[in-house]
Scaffold this motif. Structure first.
Motif, PDB file in Angstrom:
ATOM      1  N   GLY A  56       7.298  30.009 -30.430  1.00 17.63           N
ATOM      2  CA  GLY A  56       8.177  29.206 -29.607  1.00 17.63           C
ATOM      3  C   GLY A  56       9.264  29.997 -28.931  1.00 17.63           C
ATOM      4  O   GLY A  56       9.531  29.827 -27.738  1.00 17.63           O
ATOM      5  N   LYS A  60       6.882  32.189 -26.068  1.00 14.33           N
ATOM      6  CA  LYS A  60       7.069  31.173 -25.021  1.00 14.33           C
ATOM      7  C   LYS A  60       8.496  31.157 -24.479  1.00 14.33           C
ATOM      8  O   LYS A  60       8.792  30.426 -23.543  1.00 14.33           O
ATOM      9  CB  LYS A  60       6.702  29.787 -25.576  1.00 14.33           C
ATOM     10  N   SER A  64       8.914  24.615 -22.527  1.00 17.21           N
ATOM     11  CA  SER A  64       8.371  23.350 -23.016  1.00 17.21           C
ATOM     12  C   SER A  64       6.864  23.286 -22.812  1.00 17.21           C
ATOM     13  O   SER A  64       6.279  24.075 -22.074  1.00 17.21           O
ATOM     14  CB  SER A  64       9.043  22.177 -22.292  1.00 17.21           C
ATOM     15  N   THR A  65       6.231  22.300 -23.466  1.00 16.26           N
ATOM     16  CA  THR A  65       4.805  22.048 -23.326  1.00 16.26           C
ATOM     17  C   THR A  65       4.637  20.591 -22.916  1.00 16.26           C
ATOM     18  O   THR A  65       5.033  19.688 -23.649  1.00 16.26           O
ATOM     19  CB  THR A  65       4.068  22.307 -24.656  1.00 16.26           C
ATOM     20  N   TYR A  70       8.919  22.914 -27.401  1.00 17.03           N
ATOM     21  CA  TYR A  70       7.837  23.498 -28.191  1.00 17.03           C
ATOM     22  C   TYR A  70       7.945  23.133 -29.663  1.00 17.03           C
ATOM     23  O   TYR A  70       6.926  22.892 -30.319  1.00 17.03           O
ATOM     24  CB  TYR A  70       7.825  25.030 -28.052  1.00 17.03           C
ATOM     25  N   TRP A  73       6.610  19.621 -30.390  1.00 15.95           N
ATOM     26  CA  TRP A  73       5.187  19.663 -30.055  1.00 15.95           C
ATOM     27  C   TRP A  73       4.400  20.366 -31.155  1.00 15.95           C
ATOM     28  O   TRP A  73       3.331  19.906 -31.558  1.00 15.95           O
ATOM     29  CB  TRP A  73       5.000  20.377 -28.721  1.00 15.95           C
TER      30      TRP A  73
END
Length: 269
Positions: A56, A60, A64-65, A70, A73
């Motif tokens: 996360g 990443k 966000s996803t 993240y 999620w």
């Protein structure tokens, strides 16, 4: 089909035994540890922290996803995975570990995998509450779609019982099967969409369609869709049919093998 009905009948008739033994196993497993049952919850939280930092924050960069942070999620996906992974591995060795004991008394051996599934439910419920709290902190509020968790919970239990009776029987017949199963579950951890979303343009469409057929993905993705209101289970006709096809297949094969070799379990071990 006769074996399937016999299997289901034994589960229903011995539901009291299943819950009593599962509660006992919860207490017995960690009784020699200083923190006791706290480890049931501490270990998953440590794992979540590690994955969030690595995937996360590190990879990443906190992005966000699907417009969702993240952390929530990932947590809603990893919660059913932790439960399913441990239930699958515990159920696979349930007959192997206890067949010597139950051979000396009248005991329905078919309930042993189910006992392992039920004994891990306490951790699942606690992690689900933790997931909801994480969601609330990230502005993911309760919605009507959350009721679909009931359906996916039923799917999860049905899959674990069917897969458990199959694995527990094969583990008695083939000694190396449990080692193979552990390796397969490690691989499925990354192929079930637990830590990253493979339904993106980064993966070829044919590969995505193949990965979606995974029963573990169906449950994990279902919990996510219900929490974030991204769709409904009746909109996934093909995947739903495939999932229940897997459940029926392992239930048919597992129950057939179980009742065929049950009288020989002690000799085979």
């Amino acid at each position: 089909m006769k074996e399937v009905f016999t299997l289901i009948k034994e589960q229903i008739q011995n539901i009291g035994i299943i819950f009593r033994i599962s509660r006992y196993e919860d207490k017995a497993e960690y009784q020699s540890h200083y923190l006791g049952l706290v480890w049931e919850y501490l270990y998953p939280l440590i794992q979540i922290g590690i994955y969030w930092v690595v995937f996360g924050v590190g990879l990443k960069h906190g992005s966000s996803t699907h417009g969702v942070g993240y952390l929530p999620w990932m947590v809603i996906g990893i919660t059913p995975w932790f439960f399913m992974n441990r239930a699958v591995l515990d159920a696979s060795k349930s007959i192997y570990e206890r067949v010597g004991m139950v051979s000396k008394m009248k005991f329905p051996v078919s309930v042993l995998p189910t006992i392992k599934v039920v004994s891990n439910l306490t951790t699942f419920w606690t992690m689900l509450v933790f997931t909801i709290l994480i969601g609330l902190l990230n502005k993911v509020y309760p919605a009507v779609s959350w009721f679909e968790w009931i359906y996916y919970f039923i799917c999860m239990i049905a899959w674990l019982i069917a897969f458990g009776i199959f694995n527990s029987t094969i583990s008695v017949l083939v000694r190396d099967y449990r080692i193979l199963l552990q390796s397969v579950m490690r691989m499925l951890f990354y192929l079930s969409g637990v830590l990253f979303n493979f339904e993106t343009n980064a993966f070829p469409a044919p590969m995505v369609r193949i990965l979606q057929l995974n029963p573990f993905f169906y449950v994990i993705n279902g919990f996510r869709q219900a929490m974030f209101g991204e769709g409904h289970f009746w909109q996934q006709g093909t995947l739903t049919i495939v999932f229940w096809g897997f459940v029926l297949f392992f239930l048919l094969v597992g129950s057939h093998l179980h009742y065929k070799f049950r009288s020989r379990f002690v000799d085979l071990i």
